[in-house]
Design an enzyme around this catalytic site. Sequence first.
Site, PDB file in Angstrom:
ATOM      1  CG  HIS A 198      -2.034  -1.097   1.029  1.00  0.00           C
ATOM      2  ND1 HIS A 198      -2.381  -1.970   2.032  1.00  0.00           N
ATOM      3  CD2 HIS A 198      -2.790  -1.434  -0.045  1.00  0.00           C
ATOM      4  CE1 HIS A 198      -3.307  -2.798   1.590  1.00  0.00           C
ATOM      5  NE2 HIS A 198      -3.584  -2.506   0.323  1.00  0.00           N
ATOM      6  CG  ASP A 248      -7.347  -4.015   0.787  1.00  0.00           C
ATOM      7  OD1 ASP A 248      -7.091  -4.652  -0.256  1.00  0.00           O
ATOM      8  OD2 ASP A 248      -6.835  -2.900   1.054  1.00  0.00           O
ATOM      9  CD  GLU A 259     -14.068  -3.935  -4.481  1.00  0.00           C
ATOM     10  OE1 GLU A 259     -14.528  -4.973  -5.014  1.00  0.00           O
ATOM     11  OE2 GLU A 259     -12.853  -3.711  -4.347  1.00  0.00           O
ATOM     12  CG  ASP A 267     -16.622  -3.551 -14.367  1.00  0.00           C
ATOM     13  OD1 ASP A 267     -16.876  -4.525 -15.100  1.00  0.00           O
ATOM     14  OD2 ASP A 267     -15.481  -3.056 -14.273  1.00  0.00           O
ATOM     15  CG  ASP A 325      -5.364  -2.448  -4.538  1.00  0.00           C
ATOM     16  OD1 ASP A 325      -5.906  -2.379  -3.423  1.00  0.00           O
ATOM     17  OD2 ASP A 325      -4.603  -3.376  -4.880  1.00  0.00           O
ATOM     18  CB  SER A 326      -7.374  -4.901 -10.157  1.00  0.00           C
ATOM     19  OG  SER A 326      -6.309  -5.432 -10.924  1.00  0.00           O
ATOM     20  CG  ASP A 342      -2.763 -11.852  -9.880  1.00  0.00           C
ATOM     21  OD1 ASP A 342      -2.618 -12.807  -9.100  1.00  0.00           O
ATOM     22  OD2 ASP A 342      -2.084 -10.806  -9.836  1.00  0.00           O
ATOM     23  N   PRO A 354     -13.552 -10.978 -12.325  1.00  0.00           N
ATOM     24  CG  PRO A 354     -14.113 -10.003 -10.272  1.00  0.00           C
ATOM     25  CD  PRO A 354     -13.791 -11.345 -10.913  1.00  0.00           C
TER      26      PRO A 354
HETATM   27  N1  SAM Z   1      -3.539  -5.771  -3.576  1.00  0.00           N
HETATM   28  C1  SAM Z   1      -4.263  -6.856  -4.144  1.00  0.00           C
HETATM   29  C2  SAM Z   1      -3.464  -7.410  -5.285  1.00  0.00           C
HETATM   30  O1  SAM Z   1      -2.517  -6.746  -5.695  1.00  0.00           O
HETATM   31  O2  SAM Z   1      -3.723  -8.518  -5.743  1.00  0.00           O
HETATM   32  C3  SAM Z   1      -5.641  -6.388  -4.569  1.00  0.00           C
HETATM   33  C4  SAM Z   1      -6.459  -6.156  -3.405  1.00  0.00           C
HETATM   34  S1  SAM Z   1      -8.045  -5.480  -3.597  1.00  0.00           S
HETATM   35  C5  SAM Z   1      -8.862  -6.383  -2.399  1.00  0.00           C
HETATM   36  C6  SAM Z   1      -8.689  -6.045  -5.128  1.00  0.00           C
HETATM   37  C7  SAM Z   1     -10.123  -5.624  -5.322  1.00  0.00           C
HETATM   38  O3  SAM Z   1     -10.426  -5.421  -6.715  1.00  0.00           O
HETATM   39  C8  SAM Z   1     -11.134  -6.685  -4.838  1.00  0.00           C
HETATM   40  O4  SAM Z   1     -11.868  -6.162  -3.751  1.00  0.00           O
HETATM   41  C9  SAM Z   1     -12.036  -6.957  -6.057  1.00  0.00           C
HETATM   42  O5  SAM Z   1     -13.382  -7.141  -5.719  1.00  0.00           O
HETATM   43  C10 SAM Z   1     -11.827  -5.665  -6.862  1.00  0.00           C
HETATM   44  N2  SAM Z   1     -12.149  -5.783  -8.279  1.00  0.00           N
HETATM   45  C11 SAM Z   1     -11.945  -6.851  -9.098  1.00  0.00           C
HETATM   46  N3  SAM Z   1     -12.398  -6.564 -10.347  1.00  0.00           N
HETATM   47  C12 SAM Z   1     -12.913  -5.307 -10.305  1.00  0.00           C
HETATM   48  C13 SAM Z   1     -13.529  -4.449 -11.272  1.00  0.00           C
HETATM   49  N4  SAM Z   1     -13.713  -4.860 -12.535  1.00  0.00           N
HETATM   50  N5  SAM Z   1     -13.913  -3.208 -10.886  1.00  0.00           N
HETATM   51  C14 SAM Z   1     -13.718  -2.787  -9.596  1.00  0.00           C
HETATM   52  N6  SAM Z   1     -13.157  -3.559  -8.622  1.00  0.00           N
HETATM   53  C15 SAM Z   1     -12.746  -4.793  -8.979  1.00  0.00           C
END
Ligand code: SAM
Length: 284
Positions: free
Chosen positions: A64, A88, A108, A140, A158-159, A161, A165
């Site tokens: 972070h 998170d 999110e 989304d 911060d998504s 892999d 989604p």
């Molecule tokens: N730091 C972590 C990593 O590097 O793998 C990512 C952590 S954060 C919890 C990832 C977030 O992205 C999740 O809460 C997930 O629900 C969200 N996410 C996934 N696809 C998304 C999308 N298309 N739009 C918005 N949020 C999304």
Amino acid sequence: MIEHKDWVTEKWQNVEIRYRVRSMIYDEKSDFQHMQLVDTYQYGKMLILDGIVQTTENDEFFYHEMMVHVPMLSHPDPKKVLIIGGGDGGILREVLRYRSIEKATIVEIDPLVIEFCREHLPGISKGAFDDDRTDLIIEDGAVYVNETKERFDVIIIDSPDPIGPARILFSEEFYRDVHSVMVPDGIMVRQTGSTNMQPDEQKEGFALLKGIFTHTMLYLYTVPTYIGGLFSSVFCSDSVNPLDINHEELKRKFTLTSIETLYYNPGIHLGAFHVPGFMKERLQ
Ligand code: SAM
């Protein structure tokens, strides 16, 4: 993630890593992904999405701090920030430590991640979701950047892999939309995965972004629970070249924020952009 009553195992093609577990707090499929929350002996509570560790209480700051302070201190005067993903709350927490911030928009897709992290990992968001400057949008991220009229100084993706989604968040269309909602001196950063386990993510992501932004640079650091050792993020801007940033100026700016960090410092910031030869070769 394979569970044994005392262990959870992150499984990659040829590598597995196991964590000894005190308790499994949550283990269900949400509308978007398989979400697990476990309490581990080594890293405290840990969020796992679709079998991959996302964040833990004990090492979240590595990631972070490097995802936030590198772009925020590289930008001349960040006021409006967009976070895509980040359920998170760790990125939001670090962004809101800047007094200059007027608005932090977080988009999110999965409300369950936010709900569970606020309840079980409060030490990560530290009340950031309740800050007056926070604009929380459940949507989304790809749809949001395609439709919004807002413009942003810093954009942090911060998504997870490129699975489930999050796959759309690695597409050219998404990056072009991100570019179009940035102000001319704006900066975008996103994680580009482990240098050992995900070489294609760096190679493909870098090639794609180089075609959209004037300056596209990879920076490297480590996150203990991100498998494979060295981890990478990419820095993109049409006006800010991270290698032009002066160390003395960066130290002066960082001191002025009076933000205390556990991993990030101006020396690590600048050093992170000096990538080793094997990575230079990979990106050519
Ligand atoms: N730091 C972590 C990593 O590097 O793998 C990512 C952590 S954060 C919890 C990832 C977030 O992205 C999740 O809460 C997930 O629900 C969200 N996410 C996934 N696809 C998304 C999308 N298309 N739009 C918005 N949020 C999304």
